[in-house]
Design a protein around this motif. Structure first.
Motif, PDB file in Angstrom:
ATOM      1  N   PHE A   1      -6.931  12.624 -12.702  1.00 50.07           N
ATOM      2  CA  PHE A   1      -6.808  11.422 -13.512  1.00 50.07           C
ATOM      3  C   PHE A   1      -5.477  10.751 -13.184  1.00 50.07           C
ATOM      4  O   PHE A   1      -4.451  11.427 -12.999  1.00 50.07           O
ATOM      5  N   ALA A   2      -5.489   9.436 -13.083  1.00 48.24           N
ATOM      6  CA  ALA A   2      -4.277   8.687 -12.745  1.00 48.24           C
ATOM      7  C   ALA A   2      -3.375   8.557 -13.964  1.00 48.24           C
ATOM      8  O   ALA A   2      -3.842   8.401 -15.095  1.00 48.24           O
ATOM      9  N   VAL A   3      -2.078   8.640 -13.719  1.00 52.15           N
ATOM     10  CA  VAL A   3      -1.076   8.473 -14.777  1.00 52.15           C
ATOM     11  C   VAL A   3       0.041   7.575 -14.246  1.00 52.15           C
ATOM     12  O   VAL A   3       0.274   7.500 -13.042  1.00 52.15           O
ATOM     13  N   PRO A   4       0.759   6.887 -15.149  1.00 53.89           N
ATOM     14  CA  PRO A   4       1.850   6.037 -14.692  1.00 53.89           C
ATOM     15  C   PRO A   4       3.083   6.822 -14.268  1.00 53.89           C
ATOM     16  O   PRO A   4       3.920   6.316 -13.521  1.00 53.89           O
ATOM     17  N   ASP A   5       3.216   8.075 -14.739  1.00 57.59           N
ATOM     18  CA  ASP A   5       4.372   8.905 -14.394  1.00 57.59           C
ATOM     19  C   ASP A   5       3.926  10.358 -14.426  1.00 57.59           C
ATOM     20  O   ASP A   5       3.655  10.905 -15.498  1.00 57.59           O
ATOM     21  N   CYS A   6       3.854  10.997 -13.260  1.00 57.88           N
ATOM     22  CA  CYS A   6       3.357  12.365 -13.158  1.00 57.88           C
ATOM     23  C   CYS A   6       4.220  13.346 -13.948  1.00 57.88           C
ATOM     24  O   CYS A   6       3.703  14.180 -14.697  1.00 57.88           O
ATOM     25  N   ASP A   7       5.541  13.253 -13.786  1.00 55.79           N
ATOM     26  CA  ASP A   7       6.435  14.198 -14.451  1.00 55.79           C
ATOM     27  C   ASP A   7       6.356  14.071 -15.973  1.00 55.79           C
ATOM     28  O   ASP A   7       6.386  15.075 -16.693  1.00 55.79           O
ATOM     29  N   GLU A   8       6.229  12.847 -16.440  1.00 56.79           N
ATOM     30  CA  GLU A   8       6.118  12.627 -17.885  1.00 56.79           C
ATOM     31  C   GLU A   8       4.809  13.210 -18.403  1.00 56.79           C
ATOM     32  O   GLU A   8       4.780  13.838 -19.476  1.00 56.79           O
ATOM     33  N   ALA A   9       3.717  13.037 -17.649  1.00 57.26           N
ATOM     34  CA  ALA A   9       2.427  13.587 -18.060  1.00 57.26           C
ATOM     35  C   ALA A   9       2.477  15.111 -18.092  1.00 57.26           C
ATOM     36  O   ALA A   9       1.935  15.742 -19.008  1.00 57.26           O
TER      37      ALA A   9
ATOM     38  N   ILE B   1      -2.127  12.353 -11.247  1.00 57.62           N
ATOM     39  CA  ILE B   1      -1.509  11.790 -10.057  1.00 57.62           C
ATOM     40  C   ILE B   1      -1.002  10.384 -10.335  1.00 57.62           C
ATOM     41  O   ILE B   1      -1.666   9.590 -11.008  1.00 57.62           O
ATOM     42  N   ASP B   2       0.193  10.121  -9.841  1.00 55.65           N
ATOM     43  CA  ASP B   2       0.773   8.780  -9.868  1.00 55.65           C
ATOM     44  C   ASP B   2       0.638   8.224  -8.454  1.00 55.65           C
ATOM     45  O   ASP B   2       1.387   8.607  -7.554  1.00 55.65           O
ATOM     46  N   VAL B   3      -0.328   7.347  -8.268  1.00 59.98           N
ATOM     47  CA  VAL B   3      -0.643   6.850  -6.927  1.00 59.98           C
ATOM     48  C   VAL B   3       0.379   5.819  -6.438  1.00 59.98           C
ATOM     49  O   VAL B   3       0.355   5.429  -5.274  1.00 59.98           O
ATOM     50  N   THR B   4       1.298   5.401  -7.308  1.00 57.61           N
ATOM     51  CA  THR B   4       2.297   4.412  -6.907  1.00 57.61           C
ATOM     52  C   THR B   4       3.490   5.058  -6.206  1.00 57.61           C
ATOM     53  O   THR B   4       4.283   4.370  -5.571  1.00 57.61           O
ATOM     54  N   LYS B   5       3.621   6.377  -6.315  1.00 55.61           N
ATOM     55  CA  LYS B   5       4.747   7.083  -5.692  1.00 55.61           C
ATOM     56  C   LYS B   5       4.220   7.942  -4.555  1.00 55.61           C
ATOM     57  O   LYS B   5       3.748   9.064  -4.766  1.00 55.61           O
ATOM     58  N   THR B   6       4.285   7.406  -3.361  1.00 58.85           N
ATOM     59  CA  THR B   6       3.804   8.130  -2.190  1.00 58.85           C
ATOM     60  C   THR B   6       4.973   8.497  -1.296  1.00 58.85           C
ATOM     61  O   THR B   6       5.982   7.785  -1.243  1.00 58.85           O
TER      62      THR B   6
END
Length: 270
Positions: free
Chosen positions: A209-217, A254-259
């Motif tokens: 599932f996508a999240v805006p911030d992986c570490d925060e999730a 997963i935060d797909v904006t941080k690759t």
């Protein structure tokens, strides 16, 4: 959203003994809200993000509590224009049809199955319920899924025989990873389970599932009783982590904006 093409992931649901606990956990970690439980369908409860359907949760059937089949786990459904025909292909290619195709009112027709290596999945022939409403990869929505199997040769033969998949192998010395494509789109991954996976972990499909911030999730999930299994770590696909929720269901965020890093080379499998 339009009806998904054949073989594309189109829906996900999970069974939880503690339905209210699941609502609280995923509401906090993924920002989900929940609709009214449909008592006529076993208290099937849809989850939403920004008002769009993203998944569903359901309690065990009466008498099913405590059975192995009632263990919490996410089930990914693959789209089919004809669930009965897909079920026949599943049988013809060594899979097991666990629940025969059955209509769910006018919502659609469902089927539950396992591939020859024991990986459970669903088939959904849409009616009025077309599947995911939220765009794939948006925060709170389904983003990706991978078949985790100890017998990759069985899964590799099975899925392209049942669905219109083309396979590509990732050139990676550390992992045996394959991608199934439908049309021009990658729709499903396949990872070989190594000895790092405890024997009690069954073959399964891992849902992201996508999240805006992986570490925060991850922080929210572990605060709420979730167990971190892997990560957070960076990849060319995004920053991700794998967890078990408090009731044992495995999932990833997963935060797909941080690759980070270059995409590995892939080769088409003949």
């Amino acid at each position: 959203m339009a009806v998904k093409p054949e073989g594309h992931p189109c829906w996900a649901d999970a069974m939880f003994t503690d339905l209210e606990g699941a609502k609280s956990f995923y509401g906090d970690v993924l920002g989900w809200t929940f609709g009214e439980s449909a008592t006529e369908y076993g208290n099937y409860t849809e989850a939403y993000h920004d008002g769009k359907a993203v998944a569903a949760i359901v309690p065990p059937m009466p008498g099913q509590e405590g059975e192995g089949e009632a263990q919490s786990q996410w089930c990914l459904y693959l789209a089919s224009p004809d669930a009965a025909a897909t079920a026949e292909k599943i049988r013809q290619n060594g899979g097991e049809v666990v629940v025969e195709p059955m209509p769910v009112a006018d919502f659609g027709t469902m089927c539950l199955a396992r591939d020859p290596s024991g990986v459970a999945f669903g088939v959904w022939q849409p009616g009025t319920h077309e599947g995911f409403q939220a765009e794939m990869g948006t925060p709170g929505a389904f983003c990706w899924a991978e078949v985790f199997t100890r017998e990759p040769e069985k899964s590799d033969a099975f899925f392209p025989a049942v669905f219109p998949y083309r396979a590509k192998q990732m050139q990676d010395d550390e992992a045996d990873f394959r991608i199934f494509e439908a049309g021009d789109a990658p729709v499903l991954g396949r990872m070989k389970m190594t000895e790092e996976f405890p024997p009690e972990v069954p073959p399964h499909i891992n849902v992201y599932f996508a999240v805006p911030d992986c570490d925060e999730a991850v922080a929210k999930a572990t605060e709420r009783g979730g167990v971190l299994r892997l990560g957070p770590m960076d990849s060319p696909f995004g920053r991700f982590a794998s967890l078990n929720d408090p009731q044992g269901a495995a999932f990833s965020v997963i935060d797909v904006t941080k690759t980070e890093g270059e995409m590995p080379a892939i080769t088409e499998v003949s």
